[in-house]
Structures are given as structure tokens and as C-alpha cells.
Design an enzyme around this catalytic site. Structure first.
Site: not given
Length: 302
Positions: A65, A130, A18, A155
Site C-alpha cells: 500500500a 489516504y 505486515v 495504528w
């Protein structure tokens, strides 16, 4: 007339899926500070505070993350620090410096037992470490207050990094038959889609700096932001192979979750409703299959 000063936008995890997509789309929005892990390691909470204090951003977009879902089961302490504690620290620093924090979360905060699409008011119940760590991050951000957006997606894939798309393309070049789970459902969401929708939201920021922070504070909250529609992992795989240029198209063999055991449990239903974000920001999520086609025709672009 005073010279216009472009806002500083700090993008953490800028070399991830991202983050990479965002950098190309944020050009012209402000002065970008791309923070890869060597510049900003979320496992070092003191460093997080120090970097934000030094950069003095108007916007922080946290793309970093701990995303190794199965490994997180045996690495819970580090997972919780990066996904659970660090977002709270970012939120505290954002509030202190008067910045907007944009943070990405996950469908894995839910257990998948709902029949329909999850809405933001549904009660989270993560099945794995997670998901629990991401939920902790959401709550830490909300507790810190200020101006913040938590964007839950699902996803995530792209032509960069490690993800389901790249795994299928690799296996598809090696095997004639590929077993894929067919009883988990969600919306495959291209990293480019997430970046596009995020930028559309940020472009609505009022020009006046004092107005901007108040405007975002009023809209602070959790929003679902995925591609539209849904499919199974097996359906996603079939769509990938229909678009891929392979010498021989492999056959997808649908299997139940139980036939593919993993250390971390996955929700059967990962569908998220995008109605709240559509109404709040007048943005429309594109269809997942259309976006898959865009991704695979982008020739290496994120």
C-alpha cells in the site's frame, strides 16, 4: 493416490511490516511467493495482472500500500492508483484464477465523529486522501466480486519499517519531554497481531479446493480486525516508554490535535468493533497492551 499439491500463496508488499510478519507465520500453509516491490509494483497495473497470471495463486494476501498519509495529500494520483485501483485489479485477477484475495484497509475510511466503536455497516467518510484511496480500493474489490476479505485495521506498528513505536523509541533516546497528541483514540495494533489473526482465518480453509473457494465466497466482505481495547497516542507513547529500556524515561506531554498540525487530517475516534470477525471466524483479538509487550520482547522479530 494423487500427490498433494500445496496451495500457492502470493504475498504482496512482503518486505513491509505486515508482509514480513506474515511470511514467518505462513510457513507450512502453502508454497509462498514473496512479492517485494521489485517483483510486483502496484503502481504498474499491467504488471499486477501479469504476475498473478504467472503465479496462479490460490490465495493472494495484499500487504502492499501507499502508507505515507501526509505525503499522500500532495501525491494523490499515485496514492489512488496503488490503494484504489490496484486492489480492484488484484480482485479481478483473483476471481479469474479462482483465488481468495485478502486485503488490508484502515480506520481512516471513517471521519472519527462517532461516539462509540465503528462497525462495518457504518457509513465511511474519509478525511484525507489516504483514507479516500483505501475506501476506493475496498469498493473496487467488492465490485469485482469473487472470494475476498477486506480487513480494516488501525495504528499499525512493529520493530520494522516506519511507525509510531520506532519514532517514540528514537525520540525517547534523545529528549526528556515529548509532546504527543492526546485527543485521538484507537487501538494500537502490532503487525504480528494482524499476521496471527490472518493466519487463524486462513487455517479455516476447507481442504478440498472446490469447497474452499465456495466457502470463502460465502464469507466475503469487510471485517474489522484490530487489537482489543483502545488508548490515545499519548497513552500509547507512555506504554512504550514503560516497556522500553532507556537510560532515562522521557515525560510524555499530552497536547491537542490542533497543537500538532499535519497536512492530512486524522479522525479523533479510530476505534473499530471486532465483533463481526470474532463471530464469523471464532477468533479473539488480544489486548493491545499485551501485544505491545510481546512485540517489544520479541528482540527484532516481526
Amino acid at each position: 493416490m494423487a500427490e498433494r499439491v500445496d496451495p500457492v500463496v502470493l504475498v504482496t508488499g512482503s518486505n513491509g511490516q505486515v508482509g514480513t510478519a506474515l511470511l514467518s507465520r505462513l510457513t507450512g500453509f502453502g508454497r509462498l511467493v514473496a512479492a517485494e516491490r521489485n517483483l510486483l509494483d502496484l503502481s504498474d497495473l499491467a504488471q499486477v495482472r501479469r504476475v498473478v497470471s504467472q503465479v496462479k495463486p490460490a490465495v493472494i494476501v495484499n500487504c502492499a500500500a501507499y502508507t505515507a498519509v501526509d505525503k499522500a495529500e500532495s501525491d494523490s494520483e499515485l496514492t489512488m492508483r496503488i490503494n484504489g485501483e490496484a486492489p480492484g485489479v488484484l480482485a479481478e485477477e483473483a476471481r479469474r484464477t479462482g483465488a481468495l484475495l485478502v486485503h488490508y484497509s484502515t480506520d481512516y475510511v471513517f471521519d472519527g465523529s462517532k461516539d462509540g466503536a465503528y462497525v462495518e455497516s457504518d457509513t465511511p467518510n474519509p478525511l484525507n486522501v489516504y483514507g479516500a484511496s483505501k475506501l476506493a480500493g475496498e469498493r473496487a474489490i467488492a465490485q469485482a466480486g469473487g472470494a475476498w476479505l477486506v480487513l480494516r485495521t488501525s495504528w499499525v506498528y512493529g520493530l520494522y519499517g516506519k511507525n509510531f513505536l520506532l519514532t517514540m523509541l528514537r525520540l525517547g533516546a534523545q529528549k526528556k519531554e515529548i509532546p504527543v497528541v492526546a485527543d485521538q483514540f484507537g487501538a494500537p495494533t502490532w503487525a504480528g497481531t494482524i499476521a496471527d489473526l490472518t493466519v487463524q482465518m486462513l487455517q479455516q480453509t476447507p481442504v478440498a479446493e472446490k469447497e474452499a473457494l465456495s466457502w470463502w465466497t460465502q464469507r466475503s466482505g469487510v471485517y474489522h480486525m484490530t487489537a482489543a481495547g483502545a488508548t490515545s497516542w499519548a497513552g500509547f507513547a507512555e506504554a512504550i516508554f514503560a516497556q522500553a529500556e532507556l537510560d532515562v524515561t522521557p515525560t510524555v506531554m499530552p497536547i491537542p490535535t490542533e497543537a500538532y498540525p499535519t497536512p492530512a487530517r486524522r479522525p479523533r475516534n479510530s476505534r473499530l468493533s471486532n465483533e463481526k470477525v470474532a463471530q464469523a471466524f471464532n477468533i479473539q483479538s488480544p489486548d493491545w497492551l499485551v501485544e505491545l509487550q510481546r512485540c517489544m520482547s520479541s528482540h527484532g522479530q516481526s
